[in-house]
Design an enzyme around this catalytic site. Sequence first.
Site, short mmCIF file in Angstrom:
data_model
loop_
_atom_site.label_atom_id
_atom_site.label_comp_id
_atom_site.label_asym_id
_atom_site.label_seq_id
_atom_site.Cartn_x
_atom_site.Cartn_y
_atom_site.Cartn_z
N GLY A 1 0.79 -1.23 0.00
CA GLY A 1 0.00 0.00 0.00
C GLY A 1 0.82 1.28 0.00
N TRP B 1 0.83 5.56 1.22
CA TRP B 1 0.59 6.16 2.54
C TRP B 1 -0.60 7.10 2.57
CZ3 TRP B 1 0.96 11.26 1.46
CH2 TRP B 1 1.88 11.69 0.49
N ASN B 2 -1.24 7.38 1.45
CA ASN B 2 -2.26 8.44 1.50
C ASN B 2 -3.63 7.96 1.97
OD1 ASN B 2 -2.52 7.02 -0.89
ND2 ASN B 2 -3.24 8.79 -2.05
N GLU C 1 5.47 2.22 4.98
CA GLU C 1 6.24 2.41 6.21
C GLU C 1 5.90 3.75 6.89
OE1 GLU C 1 7.27 2.16 3.14
OE2 GLU C 1 9.01 3.43 2.67
N VAL D 1 4.37 5.40 -10.01
CA VAL D 1 4.67 4.75 -11.30
C VAL D 1 6.06 4.09 -11.29
CG1 VAL D 1 5.01 5.12 -13.78
CG2 VAL D 1 3.06 6.19 -12.62
N THR E 1 7.82 2.83 -8.84
CA THR E 1 7.80 1.59 -8.04
C THR E 1 6.94 0.54 -8.74
OG1 THR E 1 7.93 2.99 -6.07
CG2 THR E 1 7.47 0.68 -5.70
N GLU F 1 -2.12 0.08 -9.07
CA GLU F 1 -2.86 1.36 -8.97
C GLU F 1 -1.80 2.43 -8.78
OE1 GLU F 1 -6.05 2.14 -9.08
OE2 GLU F 1 -6.92 0.15 -9.16
N GLY G 1 0.17 6.43 -10.11
CA GLY G 1 -0.05 7.88 -10.01
C GLY G 1 -0.75 8.48 -11.20
N CYS H 1 -4.16 10.30 -5.64
CA CYS H 1 -3.63 9.87 -6.94
C CYS H 1 -4.45 10.39 -8.11
CB CYS H 1 -3.59 8.36 -6.98
SG CYS H 1 -5.16 7.62 -6.50
N GLU I 1 3.61 14.61 -11.41
CA GLU I 1 2.70 14.46 -10.27
C GLU I 1 3.33 15.14 -9.05
OE1 GLU I 1 2.25 10.53 -8.41
OE2 GLU I 1 0.11 10.88 -8.31
N GLY J 1 -1.68 2.41 -14.48
CA GLY J 1 -1.97 1.15 -13.82
C GLY J 1 -2.55 0.06 -14.68
N GLU K 1 -10.10 -1.62 -9.26
CA GLU K 1 -10.47 -1.95 -7.89
C GLU K 1 -11.89 -1.46 -7.61
OE1 GLU K 1 -7.36 -0.49 -5.21
OE2 GLU K 1 -6.31 -2.38 -5.49
P1 NAD Z 1 5.73 4.43 -3.39
O1 NAD Z 1 5.73 3.85 -4.74
O2 NAD Z 1 6.94 5.16 -2.92
O3 NAD Z 1 5.49 3.30 -2.28
C1 NAD Z 1 4.33 2.52 -2.28
C2 NAD Z 1 4.59 1.23 -1.52
O4 NAD Z 1 5.56 0.46 -2.20
C3 NAD Z 1 5.12 1.42 -0.09
O5 NAD Z 1 4.53 0.46 0.74
C4 NAD Z 1 6.61 1.14 -0.26
O6 NAD Z 1 7.24 0.68 0.91
C5 NAD Z 1 6.59 0.06 -1.32
N1 NAD Z 1 7.82 -0.05 -2.12
C6 NAD Z 1 8.68 0.94 -2.47
N2 NAD Z 1 9.65 0.45 -3.25
C7 NAD Z 1 9.39 -0.88 -3.41
C8 NAD Z 1 10.05 -1.93 -4.10
N3 NAD Z 1 11.16 -1.72 -4.82
N4 NAD Z 1 9.51 -3.16 -4.05
C9 NAD Z 1 8.36 -3.39 -3.37
N5 NAD Z 1 7.71 -2.43 -2.67
C10 NAD Z 1 8.22 -1.19 -2.69
O7 NAD Z 1 4.45 5.35 -3.30
P2 NAD Z 1 3.98 6.28 -2.10
O8 NAD Z 1 4.89 7.48 -2.02
O9 NAD Z 1 3.76 5.48 -0.89
O10 NAD Z 1 2.53 6.75 -2.59
C11 NAD Z 1 2.30 7.81 -3.43
C12 NAD Z 1 2.06 7.33 -4.83
O11 NAD Z 1 0.99 6.39 -4.83
C13 NAD Z 1 1.60 8.45 -5.76
O12 NAD Z 1 2.24 8.32 -7.00
C14 NAD Z 1 0.10 8.18 -5.91
O13 NAD Z 1 -0.44 8.70 -7.09
C15 NAD Z 1 0.04 6.70 -5.84
N6 NAD Z 1 -1.29 6.25 -5.44
C16 NAD Z 1 -2.10 5.64 -6.38
C17 NAD Z 1 -3.38 5.24 -6.05
C18 NAD Z 1 -4.30 4.59 -7.05
O14 NAD Z 1 -5.28 4.00 -6.63
N7 NAD Z 1 -4.04 4.67 -8.33
C19 NAD Z 1 -3.86 5.44 -4.75
C20 NAD Z 1 -3.01 6.04 -3.82
C21 NAD Z 1 -1.73 6.44 -4.18
#
Ligand code: NAD
Length: 487
Positions: free
Chosen positions: A149, A151-152, A178, A229, A231, A249, A251, A283, A384, A457, A461
């Site tokens: 997941g 964090w938002n 985290e 995106v 990640t 899902e 950004g 997002c 973004e 994505g 969902e």
């Molecule tokens: P992030 O990609 O930094 O982290 C998301 C999750 O992935 C965290 O739990 C993190 O620990 C984990 N992670 C990071 N690197 C990884 C790796 N190499 N392997 C496996 N897991 C890993 O994103 P974020 O900063 O937590 O969230 C913000 C982003 O999420 C924004 O781009 C936002 O648009 C997107 N988002 C999308 C949706 C949607 O439904 N489309 C909903 C909420 C947030």
Amino acid sequence: MTDTLLPLYINGQKIHSNSGETFTNFRPLDGGVECEVSLASKEDVDQAVRAAQSAFETWAGTPGMERGRILLRAAEIMRRRRQELAMIEVIDTGKPISETPYADVDSAIDALEFFGGLAMDIRGDYHDLGSSAMAYSIREPLGVCAGIGAWNYPLQIATWKSAPALAAGNAMVFKPSELTPMNAISLAEIYEEAGLPAGLFNVVHGKAETGGLLVQHPEIDKVTFTGSVPTGKRILQMSSETVKHSTLELGGKSPLIIFDDADLDNAVSGAMNANFYSMGEVCSNGTRVFIHDSIKGEFLKRLAKRTENLVVGDPREVETQVGALINEDHGQKVMGYVEKGLEEGATLVCGGKRISVEGLERGFYMSPAVFSDCTDDMTICREEIFGPVMSVLSFSDEADVIERANSTDFGLAAGLFTKDLARAHRVVKKLKAGSCWINNYNLTPAGVPFGGSKQSGIGRENCARTLDHFTQVKSVYVEMGAVECDY
Ligand code: NAD
């Protein structure tokens, strides 16, 4: 600071990491330490996957009606704990209490009820092949699913992933972000109280490395990820090693188009919802607001007046409309975009300033920013930002604005305001986005698919089709006559 160490939840037990390692969870509202968190080791992840595998065998054979009942009971328990969970979300994310009971907890309850209801109706097809043969298909659960997941929306994401997974007969190992680990444990408690057998929902805490352990785990059958995106791309690469089912899902940089016949006050409301809800950390936000030239002046006037009146402050106070950004680093990144906007020639209509909230000086607060005179090539219109920064662009021609709206690698969402329904449907059909709104923005009722196209994505969902992503089809040919054979 709470005096506890936030545990892992494995096989129905709250336990601490066998390595003894921990990390710190900070409160966005004042930058203080909220708690230490148990960091899952490789052994912990393996243990969670084993527990999930063994619980899966029985769960997959449990009638859908019974699986659904447990989810419905979980919904009731969540409703009872609504205010408490909403406040945990405030503490973990910095979002205001004026939002979290609705957007976070109610949305999670809706998912439990929606998928709880659908669990009893997961079925395949029947194929009539004439009088001496038939075929049918069975929708089977996949096995152990990893949920990761962002964090938002921590509770909403954990529930949007686990409810359909469990409804379809799978087990899950979930890793919350985290930065917001707390409510995944509340969800585990709720499932336990609702009667979910041990091992079906497990929580492991950690950062990218822990996520990587899940994605690369040979015994995990599916990954469902919410995050950025970059990640998401990394996850897709890693999961390809073992050909895992993967849904993402990601950004966005979504367009919101306001035509000259729009109800202007509604359009201003829509644009504000599309940019400032959850401090802009959403997002699907419509961060590129395209306004028809002929109404731009009046739109900006009304928008600025209402934006300047937004109450920024302590997210625990009921009157607060804009809380704290997730942390200092992210706040600085968002302010960097404000500076970039000014440097590249956009006009700052209002906001965009860091705000000091008395007693919470180490939290990152800012006044929501509106930029006008933006152009498509500006950094603030392409990347973004994930903060309360709206870019207003103008247009005069329908075909031109559609092309500009689609000119991005993202494709999560889009919206438009017009009173002309023919135009609304014509334009929406041409917008390259997974979730579109006509005359509103960012509403996600249970049952309505949510998810992105292009680089935003894979999968949907929050809807009945989500169950397709948590099942696979087995087809069965049945011969009722003699076997024809040329040999
Ligand atoms: P992030 O990609 O930094 O982290 C998301 C999750 O992935 C965290 O739990 C993190 O620990 C984990 N992670 C990071 N690197 C990884 C790796 N190499 N392997 C496996 N897991 C890993 O994103 P974020 O900063 O937590 O969230 C913000 C982003 O999420 C924004 O781009 C936002 O648009 C997107 N988002 C999308 C949706 C949607 O439904 N489309 C909903 C909420 C947030």
